[in-house]
Design a protein around this motif. Sequence first.
Motif, PDB file in Angstrom:
ATOM      1  N   SER A   1       0.836  -1.194   0.000  1.00 14.24           N
ATOM      2  CA  SER A   1       0.000   0.000   0.000  1.00 14.24           C
ATOM      3  C   SER A   1       0.874   1.249   0.000  1.00 14.24           C
ATOM      4  CB  SER A   1      -0.933  -0.003   1.204  1.00 14.24           C
ATOM      5  OG  SER A   1      -0.243   0.332   2.368  1.00 14.24           O
ATOM      6  N   TYR A   2       1.969   1.191   0.732  1.00  9.13           N
ATOM      7  CA  TYR A   2       2.878   2.335   0.768  1.00  9.13           C
ATOM      8  C   TYR A   2       3.501   2.545  -0.605  1.00  9.13           C
ATOM      9  CZ  TYR A   2       6.713   5.352   2.195  1.00  9.13           C
ATOM     10  OH  TYR A   2       7.593   6.391   2.309  1.00  9.13           O
ATOM     11  N   MET A   3       3.773   1.436  -1.275  1.00  8.95           N
ATOM     12  CA  MET A   3       4.388   1.525  -2.606  1.00  8.95           C
ATOM     13  C   MET A   3       3.487   2.322  -3.547  1.00  8.95           C
ATOM     14  SD  MET A   3       4.364   0.096  -5.848  1.00  8.95           S
ATOM     15  CE  MET A   3       3.594  -1.496  -5.771  1.00  8.95           C
ATOM     16  N   PHE A   4       2.227   1.891  -3.667  1.00 11.56           N
ATOM     17  CA  PHE A   4       1.321   2.582  -4.593  1.00 11.56           C
ATOM     18  C   PHE A   4       1.186   4.058  -4.215  1.00 11.56           C
ATOM     19  CE2 PHE A   4      -0.623  -1.666  -5.607  1.00 11.56           C
ATOM     20  CZ  PHE A   4      -0.269  -1.637  -6.935  1.00 11.56           C
ATOM     21  N   THR A   5       0.900   4.284  -2.935  1.00 11.94           N
ATOM     22  CA  THR A   5       0.617   5.638  -2.506  1.00 11.94           C
ATOM     23  C   THR A   5       1.819   6.552  -2.672  1.00 11.94           C
ATOM     24  OG1 THR A   5      -0.763   4.601  -0.856  1.00 11.94           O
ATOM     25  CG2 THR A   5      -0.371   6.924  -0.621  1.00 11.94           C
ATOM     26  N   ASN A   6       2.956   6.060  -2.228  1.00 17.34           N
ATOM     27  CA  ASN A   6       4.137   6.900  -2.212  1.00 17.34           C
ATOM     28  C   ASN A   6       4.653   7.165  -3.627  1.00 17.34           C
ATOM     29  OD1 ASN A   6       5.745   8.190  -0.254  1.00 17.34           O
ATOM     30  ND2 ASN A   6       7.438   6.884  -0.881  1.00 17.34           N
ATOM     31  N   MET A   7       4.604   6.144  -4.490  1.00 24.11           N
ATOM     32  CA  MET A   7       5.032   6.370  -5.864  1.00 24.11           C
ATOM     33  C   MET A   7       4.134   7.426  -6.498  1.00 24.11           C
ATOM     34  SD  MET A   7       7.672   4.610  -6.196  1.00 24.11           S
ATOM     35  CE  MET A   7       8.272   4.396  -7.838  1.00 24.11           C
ATOM     36  N   GLY A   8       2.841   7.339  -6.213  1.00 21.37           N
ATOM     37  CA  GLY A   8       1.924   8.328  -6.763  1.00 21.37           C
ATOM     38  C   GLY A   8       2.240   9.718  -6.276  1.00 21.37           C
ATOM     39  N   ALA A   9       2.478   9.834  -4.964  1.00 23.70           N
ATOM     40  CA  ALA A   9       2.751  11.158  -4.398  1.00 23.70           C
ATOM     41  C   ALA A   9       4.033  11.734  -4.988  1.00 23.70           C
ATOM     42  CB  ALA A   9       2.856  11.059  -2.879  1.00 23.70           C
ATOM     43  N   PHE A  10       5.067  10.910  -5.105  1.00 16.63           N
ATOM     44  CA  PHE A  10       6.316  11.397  -5.687  1.00 16.63           C
ATOM     45  C   PHE A  10       6.126  11.756  -7.157  1.00 16.63           C
ATOM     46  CE2 PHE A  10       8.874   9.772  -2.082  1.00 16.63           C
ATOM     47  CZ  PHE A  10       9.688  10.862  -1.928  1.00 16.63           C
ATOM     48  N   ALA A  11       5.316  10.973  -7.851  1.00 19.42           N
ATOM     49  CA  ALA A  11       5.098  11.259  -9.267  1.00 19.42           C
ATOM     50  C   ALA A  11       4.509  12.651  -9.432  1.00 19.42           C
ATOM     51  CB  ALA A  11       4.178  10.214  -9.874  1.00 19.42           C
ATOM     52  N   ILE A  12       3.600  13.014  -8.543  1.00 20.67           N
ATOM     53  CA  ILE A  12       2.983  14.334  -8.688  1.00 20.67           C
ATOM     54  C   ILE A  12       3.942  15.426  -8.247  1.00 20.67           C
ATOM     55  CG2 ILE A  12       1.128  15.777  -7.802  1.00 20.67           C
ATOM     56  CD1 ILE A  12      -0.645  13.320  -8.132  1.00 20.67           C
ATOM     57  N   ALA A  13       4.711  15.153  -7.200  1.00 17.94           N
ATOM     58  CA  ALA A  13       5.721  16.124  -6.795  1.00 17.94           C
ATOM     59  C   ALA A  13       6.697  16.364  -7.945  1.00 17.94           C
ATOM     60  CB  ALA A  13       6.464  15.617  -5.560  1.00 17.94           C
ATOM     61  N   LEU A  14       7.024  15.281  -8.642  1.00 20.67           N
ATOM     62  CA  LEU A  14       7.947  15.377  -9.768  1.00 20.67           C
ATOM     63  C   LEU A  14       7.332  16.156 -10.922  1.00 20.67           C
ATOM     64  CD1 LEU A  14       9.958  12.379 -11.023  1.00 20.67           C
ATOM     65  CD2 LEU A  14       8.270  13.257 -12.560  1.00 20.67           C
ATOM     66  N   SER A  15       6.005  16.066 -11.060  1.00 21.96           N
ATOM     67  CA  SER A  15       5.363  16.781 -12.158  1.00 21.96           C
ATOM     68  C   SER A  15       5.474  18.283 -12.015  1.00 21.96           C
ATOM     69  CB  SER A  15       3.880  16.433 -12.240  1.00 21.96           C
ATOM     70  OG  SER A  15       3.690  15.072 -12.223  1.00 21.96           O
ATOM     71  N   ILE A  16       5.442  18.765 -10.771  1.00 21.87           N
ATOM     72  CA  ILE A  16       5.489  20.220 -10.625  1.00 21.87           C
ATOM     73  C   ILE A  16       6.911  20.700 -10.400  1.00 21.87           C
ATOM     74  CG2 ILE A  16       3.128  20.364  -9.752  1.00 21.87           C
ATOM     75  CD1 ILE A  16       4.344  20.961  -7.025  1.00 21.87           C
ATOM     76  N   GLU A  17       7.860  19.773 -10.345  1.00 24.94           N
ATOM     77  CA  GLU A  17       9.249  20.172 -10.168  1.00 24.94           C
ATOM     78  C   GLU A  17       9.763  20.814 -11.457  1.00 24.94           C
ATOM     79  OE1 GLU A  17      11.707  17.048  -8.670  1.00 24.94           O
ATOM     80  OE2 GLU A  17      13.545  18.076  -9.246  1.00 24.94           O
ATOM     81  N   LYS A  18      10.583  21.857 -11.290  1.00 29.78           N
ATOM     82  CA  LYS A  18      11.158  22.515 -12.467  1.00 29.78           C
ATOM     83  C   LYS A  18      12.427  21.790 -12.905  1.00 29.78           C
ATOM     84  CE  LYS A  18       8.039  25.656 -12.402  1.00 29.78           C
ATOM     85  NZ  LYS A  18       7.147  24.612 -11.888  1.00 29.78           N
ATOM     86  N   ASP A  19      12.890  22.131 -14.097  1.00 32.95           N
ATOM     87  CA  ASP A  19      14.041  21.419 -14.639  1.00 32.95           C
ATOM     88  C   ASP A  19      15.310  21.592 -13.816  1.00 32.95           C
ATOM     89  OD1 ASP A  19      12.315  20.740 -16.522  1.00 32.95           O
ATOM     90  OD2 ASP A  19      13.220  21.870 -18.169  1.00 32.95           O
ATOM     91  N   ASP A  20      15.407  22.710 -13.084  1.00 36.61           N
ATOM     92  CA  ASP A  20      16.614  22.913 -12.297  1.00 36.61           C
ATOM     93  C   ASP A  20      16.483  22.343 -10.892  1.00 36.61           C
ATOM     94  OD1 ASP A  20      14.747  24.566 -11.327  1.00 36.61           O
ATOM     95  OD2 ASP A  20      15.920  26.409 -11.411  1.00 36.61           O
ATOM     96  N   GLY A  21      15.437  21.598 -10.652  1.00 39.67           N
ATOM     97  CA  GLY A  21      15.283  20.961  -9.337  1.00 39.67           C
ATOM     98  C   GLY A  21      14.552  21.818  -8.330  1.00 39.67           C
ATOM     99  N   SER A  22      14.160  23.035  -8.725  1.00 41.56           N
ATOM    100  CA  SER A  22      13.385  23.840  -7.784  1.00 41.56           C
ATOM    101  C   SER A  22      11.903  23.509  -7.956  1.00 41.56           C
ATOM    102  CB  SER A  22      13.623  25.330  -8.062  1.00 41.56           C
ATOM    103  OG  SER A  22      13.085  25.647  -9.322  1.00 41.56           O
TER     104      SER A  22
END
Lengths: 502, 100, 517
Positions: free
Chosen positions: A351-372
């Motif tokens: 359950s942590y796998m699904f949830t956490n991968m999803g949360a990181f995926a969305i965090a990654l979506s709004i991340e800028k190219d320079d890591g900010s």
Amino acid sequence: MFEAPSFSSLNLDVALPGIFLAGWATLLLIVDLFIPKERRRLTVWLALAGIAVTFVLNLVMYNRHEEAFKGMFIADPFSGFLNIVILLTAIMGILLSVDYLRRTGIERGEFYSLILFTTVGMIFMAGANDLISVFVALELLSIPLYVLSAFRAPDLKSEESGLKYFIMGAFASAFFVFGAAMVYGATGTTNLPEIFSALGGLGQPGGPSVFLMILGAGLIIVGLGFKVAAVPFHMWTPDVYEGAPTPVTAFMSVGAKAGGFAALLRILIVGLPILTVNEQAAAAWQTTLWLIAAATLILGNIVAISQSNVKRMLAYSSIAHAGYILMAVAAAGTPGIGDQAAQAALVYLLSYMFTNMGAFAIALSIEKDDGSGTGIDDFKGLGKSRPLMAAMMSVFMLSLTGIPLTAGFMGKWLVFQAAIQANLIPLAIIGVLTSVVSAFYYARIIINMYFGEGEGDSAEGATSYVRWTVYVAFAGTVLLGVAPMLVTTLTDRVSLAVSMLP
Amino acid sequence: MVQTDAYIVLSLVLFVLGTLGVLLRRNAILVFMSVELMLNATNLALAAFARHWGQESGHLFVFFIITVAAAEVAVGLALIVAIFRSKRSINIDELHQMEG
Amino acid sequence: MENTGFSLLTLVLFLPLVGFTILLFIREQQESAIKWTAFGTSLVTFVASLLLWIGFNNQEAGLQFVQRGEWLPSYGISYYVGIDGLSLLMVILTTFIMPIAILSSFNSHIFHERGRVKLYYLFMLLLEWAMIGVFVAQDLVIFYIFWEVTLVPMYFLIGIWGAERRIYAAIKFFLYTMAGSILMLLAILYVGIQAGTFAVPEIIAGIQNGTISFAFDGLFSTQSFLFLGFFIAFAIKVPIWPLHSWLPDAHVQAPTAGSVILAGVLLKMGTYGLVRFCLPLYPEASVAWAPVIAVLAVIGIIYGAWVSYAQTDVKKLVAYSSVSHLGFVVLGIFALNAQGIEGGILQMVNHGISTGGLFLLVGMLYERRHTKDIAAYGGIWKALPLFGAISLVVTLSSMGLPGLNGFIGEFTILLGAFGSDVLGFFYAMFATIGVILAAVYMLYMFQKVYLGELDKEENKNLPPLMWNEIAVLIPILIAIFLIGLQPAPFFNTMNASVGELVAHVGQFVTTVAQAVP
């Protein structure tokens, strides 16, 4: 004295998924050299294909219960289930990486081979049945991760993350391996079931030395405690998670944890249930784990509140979630609860796998190219600009909190059940109260996305690969919350506990 | 013949020295060497135990540790070199890009 | 009467979810389609729940319309739904309030300011599903799941469409109620492990024939802790004084429909839980703790009334009056006799209708004047006579005027408390003070807002009631008169179930008297 084993007696077929993937990773490393730069996607697809084949092999072999390499490796439903978690993590990790690597300018073919190698390490970790194989698997898991954390070099944060992870990881391995040496000294064997049988004479004349056993077991817990980020061995986590490239953070937050807990559970349930030998030892042993779990829960959840970077917040959240799984580990110390606790931990990991991968995926979506762009405040207004993404992020946050009808609830439910069954009621109370605390910081993301003002990020990182990862993670999170029987039919077959000593 | 206990005491001492080195030293290379000291303390203990039990799996373990340590060195030194290139320093107290 | 096939009850439960799914596929821009789909769904659910009432057998005490299917067999959890008289009334209250809440928000200002019509109605239907689920679940785990799920849509309703301090109110509501219910989770686990099942009827049967028992030897024993685990969760939801502090914030900040649902149904989940779980599962602890809880209830009655009187914000006044009214309900329940509990249950329904109605009226005022300050009004009757007349009836009903619904409930509760073996004269006497105070603050509010001179310029040209506003007030009025003049069908519905419950708990009154001197 030493007899070379015949090739057929190694039972290599039992370890086939891991062996296949190891071979595939090696091949990929070579093949990648001949793939022209503009066709780098081919490497990705080859890596995914390798994982897919491994996944199928693993499912085919799910119900087996056999040993390989003279008992050093075992394939059973426990490792089978963990392999599912690990391989899904690897698939999602790769899908998240594809466009991220390109837009941040670090697209190099070794990346995928390294992911495959660490995945192999995790797979062998899940099936390791001997302290030597645990050690080798642990290192195979860790070393590629050190490199992956620093993959964004010459970005300072990333290099720093890699070096910190490396130093802490090597330090932890040294503890683990010294502990293993002490256990070997006490019992004369490194094989987990044999350690268990040798423990029958613990403390009696001619039997294993109590001092060496306690020292050894303690150091093993310290070593693996580092790996799973248990308090007080957690201090590397936030820096490493923040500095590493986001797909790597996502991947290791789940994968390394799955590997670490696999070893921890198998060692504690199969090899070192000192608890069954002597009541006082049992109490002290369980109390230690209990304290570690409680400290992990409290620290992880409370420090997470004050974080302003989502990667750091998820790092502390991952410490907190390690605490919930440690509740199951502590519960496993009570005779008769071992299997149930292991099953609870497995469901929790999935359950942590699904949830956490999803949360990181969305965090990654709004991340800028320079890591900010990874601040909690960068989520402001996402409910308006990307309604679907925001809705799914909300579900992930609710799942991390443990609200029913999400995967997170089922995981917590089973873990608490194991804890209560093991009569660890104060620990269970700490567990539920810290869940309430966690609601506070998870809810903050929801508040930012929906309740406040703000234009909202356009989430340009949400390319189709990332979106599909989010959809899969979302489907898994909801499905596991609504229809947990799909998963428990798999975990019901997990049985680790060795029959009690006479 | 030296008793097994003596080897174990020596290896414990080495292990503790290594641990202290990791905790107290600030230079990444020295920290790293302290980790190696811990691993070698382990090797010593394993070899001693292997003789004590009169069987070979302890030796086997030693070989694995040596091999793995070599792999670790390769990666670790590469990381240290990389960070030295960007920062001109390998003092781990100066690694504070991230705060929180 | 175990039935694994399809049951009408399951239909009622899942109808809102069907509407939810349909709504997902309607485009955001088609606002009227969204509104009518949501309203239609809730109306169909209401009709279906009336069919339940028609098919319900008053003479039978046990569960009806039972359906049971496996959910997580290896852990002893099943999808187990069924209703008795108590559940039935609560389900009907829910399905009655929901169409009203949905229709009342059709032209609300919140959509002009915040938009997101579709999301709003999605949450409404999700909420209805979860609330019905709470009232029909007969498996502790399934109950807990529905119980927690109700938090989520309400959190969003307050947070997105609430007033200025909505974020604070939303997070306070969420954390406060979650903190309460999470201890119940542990209690549920403990009970389930001890009993070997999570099915409530099976556990109660086990307690009756002695195969299951939770150790009880005083106010602080295993059973009492389990009791308190459940009780705190319910007490926060009700809310019982001193755990009420989330309520004024949530009520005041929530959009009108949210307040109506909060007052109308969500708070009832707490009192429902007390009757459904606390009393039958932990009869000894309930008996032992009854006087303590009744004292809290009485304090709540008086405190709520007192604080209401001091309010300058009309919505806050109504919110605090809830604390007072629900104090009556809790008092009735812990009288532990048939009269008290039946009065309590009827009062739950009454409070849902009257206070829900009051929140609707306040909301309509707010739509016209955009203020909740009592001082800003005055003479509204002259500006809107029809509105004023309806408000008078609802206010009098909330006050407990004979002939209207509130009176029946409060009177029965007072009789119950008076004749109770565990409570007695003093409890009834102090509660009566609350009745008087209720008249004081309600009439005070009515006088300030509706009567007097129409002296403020802004109040002179208020737009008349819209069609949907009239349409939601009519059913409220009908219900107020119906229960006030013809309460018998309501009592008949719950008689058998309550009788059985009282008999079950009553066995333990003497045992407890020996254990707790």
